[in-house]
Every structure is written in C-alpha cells, then in structure tokens.
Design a protein around this motif. Structure first.
Motif, PDB file in Angstrom:
ATOM      1  N   UNK A 177       2.290  -0.859   1.094  1.00  0.00           N
ATOM      2  CA  UNK A 177       0.969  -0.899   0.463  1.00  0.00           C
ATOM      3  C   UNK A 177       0.972  -0.012  -0.767  1.00  0.00           C
ATOM      4  N   UNK A 178       0.765  -0.603  -1.945  1.00  0.00           N
ATOM      5  CA  UNK A 178       0.597   0.240  -3.132  1.00  0.00           C
ATOM      6  C   UNK A 178      -0.894   0.549  -3.285  1.00  0.00           C
ATOM      7  N   UNK A 179      -1.253   1.178  -4.387  1.00  0.00           N
ATOM      8  CA  UNK A 179      -2.666   1.567  -4.530  1.00  0.00           C
ATOM      9  C   UNK A 179      -3.580   0.356  -4.738  1.00  0.00           C
ATOM     10  N   UNK A 180      -3.002  -0.802  -5.110  1.00  0.00           N
ATOM     11  CA  UNK A 180      -3.832  -2.002  -5.236  1.00  0.00           C
ATOM     12  C   UNK A 180      -4.055  -2.658  -3.870  1.00  0.00           C
ATOM     13  N   UNK A 181      -2.950  -3.052  -3.200  1.00  0.00           N
ATOM     14  CA  UNK A 181      -3.146  -3.736  -1.907  1.00  0.00           C
ATOM     15  C   UNK A 181      -3.782  -2.798  -0.884  1.00  0.00           C
ATOM     16  N   UNK A 182      -3.428  -1.521  -0.957  1.00  0.00           N
ATOM     17  CA  UNK A 182      -3.968  -0.560   0.009  1.00  0.00           C
ATOM     18  C   UNK A 182      -5.465  -0.371  -0.118  1.00  0.00           C
ATOM     19  N   UNK A 183      -5.952  -0.206  -1.352  1.00  0.00           N
ATOM     20  CA  UNK A 183      -7.399   0.004  -1.526  1.00  0.00           C
ATOM     21  C   UNK A 183      -8.170  -1.308  -1.372  1.00  0.00           C
ATOM     22  N   UNK A 184      -7.517  -2.426  -1.662  1.00  0.00           N
ATOM     23  CA  UNK A 184      -8.166  -3.718  -1.449  1.00  0.00           C
ATOM     24  C   UNK A 184      -8.368  -3.950   0.054  1.00  0.00           C
TER      25      UNK A 184
END
Length: 479
Positions: A78-85
């Motif tokens: 999970x990067x900061x995009x998929x993780x926060x999404x």
C-alpha cells in the motif's frame, strides 16, 4: 476542488461525550452549524446528504500506518495513494504514518523523504511520527527542529529489531527525557529485542523454520517485560508514554495496572489484535500462516481479542490503530525457508472501523460514544489535533462519516481497496458500514464510489504540549 457547501440531514451526531439528533452544515471544509432542521440559504449549490436512521461520526484517525515502507528487503504494497483511498472507504479520514531513519541517519531527512512520498498521493489528511533509531547530540537537535518547525509531536523508539532499529535502555532514557523537554509524546514498540534474537537462533537450530517459529521466539512475556521496562523508564523522567500495537493480554495488563497507579501511559491495540488471533501461524497452508506474521505477533490464545476489547471499552487501553504494513504472498515468500526473513506486517486501514464496531459495539462491550473515542477523539486529544479533528462541532474540520450501524459487509480480499492479495479478516461479517465519507468538507466516498484525486489530502502539523497529556506532566513537575 472542495464542495463548498454541504448539508448532512436527519442523522444522529455522535461525539465521544454525547449523541444528539441534528443536521450538520459545512462550508469551506469546516463545520459551521450543528442543530435541528437547518435550512442554509441559498439552497442553490448546496449538496445534501440524507443521514436518516444513520449515525454521523467524526472521521476515523488511524494512529499507526506504514505506507510504501522499505522494510526487510521489500517495500509495503500500500502506497500513500492506495492506502489512504482504502482508509476513506473504511471511514478513516486521517492517518499518522512513521518516518523511520536508518541508524546513523538524519531524522529530518527521513521526515522530508516520507513527506515527499505522501504529499502527491494522499487522498485524506495525514501526519508523521518520527522514529529515533540511534542517539547522539545531532539526534537531539533534530528532534527539536522537527517539533518547532515541522509539526511533529511524537517520536517512536524500537525496543526490538536488534541491529536494525533497536535502542538500549540508556538511549531510551535520553530520548524520553528529550521528548518531555520538547512537549512530545514518546512511543515505543515494546518487545525485548535481545531475547527475540536468542529465541530465533534457538528455533532455527531446532529446525523450526515456518511462520509458527515467529510467535514461538517472541512469546507474550517478551512483550510484557519490555512494556513494563518502558513504563518504568518513562515514569522515571515524568514523560508520557504511548505503547503502540498492544498484542497480548499480559502487555495489556501491565498498561492497565500502570494506569491504575497513576502513570501516564496510553495503550494502542490494533485492528489485527482486536479482530483475529495467532492460531493462524499453525495453519497447514504456509502462505496463509505467513500472511499473519507481524511484530509483535498475534497471540495463539484465542481469548486475546475479546480481552483487549474489554480493556479498550473500559479505558484501560486508549486508542486504536492498524499498523497497516502490507506485503503480498510473493513478498512474504522471501522467508519460505526461514521465518526471520518473512516481512512483518498485516492489513487493517480499511477494516479497522468495521472490525471495532462488530467486536466492540455490536457485541455489547462499548457504546457508540466510546467507539468514537477509541477510533478518533482520543487520538486527536493525545496528538494535539483536537478539536479540529476527532469532533463534530462548530469550527471543527469537516472530516465526517455517515455510518450505518445496521448494515453488514463481509470483508474479503476480492472486494477490498487495499493493494494486497489477501486479507487477514477474510470472511468476517461486520455490522457497521460507512455509507459516505467526507474529508475537509468534500464527499470523497459514497455508496461504494470514490470522488477523490491523489494529493487532495493535506499534511497536518501537530503542536507540542498537547494539553490532554501535558497538563498533568506540568503539575507533577511543580510538585
């Protein structure tokens, strides 16, 4: 980009201290009015969300994530995009991630690196804890700079991961003393790293190479001992202590007893320790067993999650995070012949709110107000974000979730938004589902659909000396 005006109608507004049927009117990302039958003028350009028979709660704050974390020869999925999404799909509107420097490296450079990864990608607000992995005058100076200029008010010390991140008792004492001077909250990963290193050698020598070896070499008492030691050292310097990922009954009891003695310590069980257990390490399917490997490990005693939830309900434990640090089956396979090489980490950022509602509220252990406290408000108070975050009131940030307590969902890797190909809560049926998520006044998730662009979240600075924690510290100093 933000929807300038939003009206949430007919729901029950739930804060940590009370629940009241009211409408919520939002403008420019901030709550402007809370009350019955609001009719803001003009009605043109007003977005209306119907929350009848639903709860309107402050967005969740996940106090513990590791997005795109380079660790154990790999990098979390999970990067900061998929993780926060995934976070906003689960009703969480803010994460606090960890900037972790290697030994001997600059804390400020680590902070800048993590921030450069996060800023262009985040879909919700975020902040950063910074880890102290070594000690010197330079580290002390950098901690001061981070607190005064970069909005950091929490530092994490590892008592495990020998030769990688671990600090000794003398360094802990110095770091805690520095935290107290600066008005920061000291955090610890509490496990005895020396005993783990010896235990791992012993397991491998006995030919135990599978995931069960991970739990066997770091049993409960290794966590409980380090927890007790950290509390003792913090108490000696009158520094508030936050124990991350409380995984066992014995560590939780240590925290609970310390609080009863008046010590300033806060315990953070995580979605994994509240929603599943360590019996999975003995699963015949290696990939299944390895999926659950994290440090400290989940406990094989199946009564652990219920015990931790009871302590959370009664304020012996204070907040919930996830330690979301996802590695897929291929990454976990780095340790197929040696459990010490399995990257440590599990999912949770998307499932935390529903798991806690199911195991906490639906089970009758806690009420809706305590749910808000442990998923959002207490974190906001401890890390000095309150009342901008963690509350629905005039002047608060419009980070709001419309929550359906009657609806159910079944957790599965097939339907989750995390970047991973398995889910440690696979098949769990949860009551309590986020219907819509509002971040800074914009509806970013509704009815399964996203309306968010990478980078729309903001970095949130946290001032030092959070009153919730430091009022007592200051008084004790005088005494």
């Amino acid at each position: 980009l933000a929807q300038q005006r939003l009206l949430i109608k007919g729901g029950k507004v739930v804060n940590d201290d009370c629940s009241v049927v009211a409408d919520v009117y939002v403008e420019d990302g901030v709550v402007q009015q809370v009350g019955p039958n609001l009719n803001p003028e003009p009605s043109t350009g007003l977005v209306v969300l119907d929350a009848t028979n639903k709860l309107v709660i402050p967005g969740g704050i996940d106090t513990h994530t590791h997005m795109q974390f380079p660790f154990m020869g790999s990098r979390s999925k999970d990067d900061f995009y998929t993780g926060t999404k995934a976070a906003i799909a689960g009703g969480t509107t803010m994460i606090i991630d960890f900037a972790i420097p290697q030994k001997g490296c600059s804390l400020i450079e680590a902070f800048d690196t993590w921030k450069s990864w996060a800023d262009p990608k985040v879909c919700c607000d975020y902040s950063l804890h910074v880890a102290v992995t070594w000690w010197s005058n330079k580290v002390k100076e950098e901690m001061k700079t981070l607190v005064q200029n970069k909005g950091v008010n929490s530092f994490k010390m590892f008592m495990a991961y020998k030769d990688v991140y671990m600090v000794n008792d003398e360094e802990l004492y110095a770091a805690f003393s520095c935290c107290k001077e600066l008005g920061a909250v000291a955090q610890v990963h509490a496990e005895n790293g020396e005993l783990i290193a010896q235990g791992a050698k012993k397991m491998l020598a006995m030919g135990i190479t599978g995931p069960e070896g991970h739990e066997l070499c770091r049993p409960e008492e290794v966590e409980a001992e380090a927890t007790q030691r950290a509390i003792t050292i913090a108490n000696a310097v009158n520094c508030p202590l936050f124990v991350v990922h409380v995984m066992s009954k014995s560590a939780a009891k240590v925290i609970s007893n310390a609080r009863r003695e008046g010590k300033m310590v806060y315990g953070e069980p995580i979605a994994a320790s509240l929603g599943t257990d360590g019996t999975n390490y003995w699963n015949k399917d290696w990939a299944h067993a390895a999926a659950y490997v994290m440090g400290p490990p989940l406990r094989p005693d199946p009564s652990t999650p219920g015990f931790l939830m009871s302590l959370l309900a009664n304020d012996d434990l204070s907040v919930t995070g996830t330690d979301n640090c996802t590695f897929d089956i291929c990454q976990k396979a780095l340790g197929k012949d040696d459990f010490t090489k399995i990257p440590n980490g599990v999912n949770g950022v998307e499932d935390r709110m529903s798991v806690i509602w199911e195991k906490g509220v639906y089970s009758g252990k806690m009420d809706e107000n305590r749910f808000v406290a442990v998923t959002s408000t207490n974190a906001a108070k401890i890390f000095n974000l309150y009342p901008k975050k963690g509350r629905i009131a005039v002047g608060s940030d419009a980070d709001i979730v419309i929550w359906d307590p009657k609806a159910t969902r079944t957790i599965s890797a097939k339907t989750h938004h995390q970047a991973n190909n398995f889910n440690i809560f696979e098949g769990m049926v949860c009551h309590g589902v986020p219907v819509a998520t509002v971040s800074r006044g914009k509806v970013v998730y509704e009815g399964g659909a996203f309306n968010v662009i990478a980078g729309e979240g903001k970095y949130v600075s946290r001032p030092p000396f959070p009153p919730y924690v430091y009022k007592r510290v200051r008084q004790r100093e005088q005494v």
